[in-house]
Motif scaffolding. Structure first.
Motif, PDB file in Angstrom:
ATOM      1  N   LEU A 221     -13.788   1.116   1.449  1.00 30.07           N
ATOM      2  CA  LEU A 221     -13.357   2.347   0.786  1.00 30.07           C
ATOM      3  C   LEU A 221     -12.129   2.935   1.466  1.00 30.07           C
TER       4      LEU A 221
ATOM      5  N   TRP B 286     -16.424   6.058  -5.057  1.00 32.41           N
ATOM      6  CA  TRP B 286     -15.490   5.088  -4.477  1.00 32.41           C
ATOM      7  C   TRP B 286     -14.034   5.367  -4.830  1.00 32.41           C
ATOM      8  N   THR B 287     -13.781   6.275  -5.779  1.00 36.17           N
ATOM      9  CA  THR B 287     -12.396   6.488  -6.212  1.00 36.17           C
ATOM     10  C   THR B 287     -11.929   7.933  -6.111  1.00 36.17           C
ATOM     11  N   SER B 288     -12.828   8.897  -6.154  1.00 37.01           N
ATOM     12  CA  SER B 288     -12.413  10.298  -6.199  1.00 37.01           C
ATOM     13  C   SER B 288     -11.889  10.769  -4.843  1.00 37.01           C
TER      14      SER B 288
ATOM     15  N   TRP C 244     -18.521   4.620  -9.069  1.00 37.54           N
ATOM     16  CA  TRP C 244     -17.084   4.647  -9.343  1.00 37.54           C
ATOM     17  C   TRP C 244     -16.492   5.973  -8.869  1.00 37.54           C
TER      18      TRP C 244
ATOM     19  N   THR D 107     -14.058   8.079   0.704  1.00 30.08           N
ATOM     20  CA  THR D 107     -12.741   7.479   0.480  1.00 30.08           C
ATOM     21  C   THR D 107     -11.732   7.883   1.540  1.00 30.08           C
TER      22      THR D 107
ATOM     23  N   LYS E 215      -9.192   1.001   0.411  1.00 28.70           N
ATOM     24  CA  LYS E 215      -9.017   1.021  -1.048  1.00 28.70           C
ATOM     25  C   LYS E 215      -9.308  -0.340  -1.674  1.00 28.70           C
ATOM     26  N   GLU E 216     -10.270  -1.047  -1.096  1.00 30.21           N
ATOM     27  CA  GLU E 216     -10.737  -2.310  -1.659  1.00 30.21           C
ATOM     28  C   GLU E 216     -12.168  -2.071  -2.137  1.00 30.21           C
ATOM     29  N   PHE E 217     -12.312  -1.724  -3.406  1.00 30.71           N
ATOM     30  CA  PHE E 217     -13.574  -1.186  -3.867  1.00 30.71           C
ATOM     31  C   PHE E 217     -14.634  -2.262  -4.026  1.00 30.71           C
TER      32      PHE E 217
END
Length: 266
Positions: A46, A192-194, A189, A200, A49-51
């Protein structure tokens, strides 16, 4: 189990475990402890940035072939695959974290995952949580269940949800009806992205030791033994950070990620 070649023996080798002779509680205790002492909780992907993925083959590749760890959903999904491969009846349950180690909060709904394993009675298993018990918890148990990691109590809310209290602190709440992996896609999601999700931007890593646990929160290394904090210090030197991270968690980093300044561990 998926349509790929899931090698149970290779997974057992990964956690340093022998194949159990029986599908029973004693073997489940053994497998859970070996997993927690061999496969770290870690959020490196995370930060970079490799989810990650909860799909069978990708998880197997990451944890068994590449000898990595993962987040709570990855670790519990992978452990469920191993248990199913050995013949254990396993159900995935969705949960919500309610305490971050410093104060109560409302974590992401379905942001955590736990397992229900049916044997002589139902047991609660969690190999992916900082405050998880080292051994399975009896779902029908009443009162305190003592463990090397502390004192645990399970309660049912008026709505039928399961609540886990560890050392007097309400840690999470879980639904009791079965979930599928796809049910976690949306919540994970977001986590892992916000940019509003701490995973993150902050690094967590933790692994169980014979006497307790060794955790990393950003640059802060903390060791616990016999339920007490043994020491905590900031790893300010990059070379020491990289060496400790590889030694403790088996993960070689090319460089120290850009991490927030933190002075307190977890």
């Amino acid at each position: 189990m998926g349509d790929f070649d899931f090698d149970v023996d290779a997974y057992l080798e990964r956690i340093g475990a022998e194949r159990p002779k029986r599908v029973d509680y004693e073997a489940l205790c053994y497998l859970q402890e070996r997993h927690m002492m061999s496969v770290p909780f870690e959020t490196v992907d995370l930060i970079l940035k490799e989810f990650p993925s909860l799909r069978d083959e990708q998880l197997y590749d990451k944890i068994v072939r590449r000898r990595r760890g993962g987040g709570c959903g990855e670790l519990n999904t992978a452990f469920a695959l191993l248990l199913k491969g050995l013949g254990y009846p396993v159900t995935i349950l969705g949960a919500r974290v309610l305490h971050n180690g410093k104060h109560a909060f409302h974590g992401q709904f379905m942001g955590h995952m736990v397992l229900r394993v049916e044997l002589d009675q139902p047991y609660l298993v969690d190999v992916g949580f900082r405050w998880a018990s080292r051994k399975p918890l009896r779902l029908r148990g009443r009162g305190v269940q003592k463990d090397a990691h502390g004192e645990y109590e399970l309660f049912y809310s008026p709505d039928g949800d399961l609540e886990m209290v560890h050392n007097g602190v309400l840690r999470w709440r879980a639904e009791m009806h079965p979930r599928e992996i796809e049910d976690f896609d949306g919540p994970l999601w977001f986590l892992w992205t916000s940019p509003d999700a701490p995973a993150t931007t902050q690094l967590w890593a933790s692994i169980v030791t014979p006497g307790g646990r060794v955790s990393m929160f950003n640059r802060v290394l903390t060791e616990y033994e016999n339920g007490e904090r043994k020491f905590s210090r900031v790893l300010e030197d990059d070379a020491e950070f990289l060496q400790k991270f590889e030694t403790l968690y088996g993960i070689r980093l090319d460089a120290v990620p850009d991490l927030p300044v933190t002075t307190e561990g977890v």
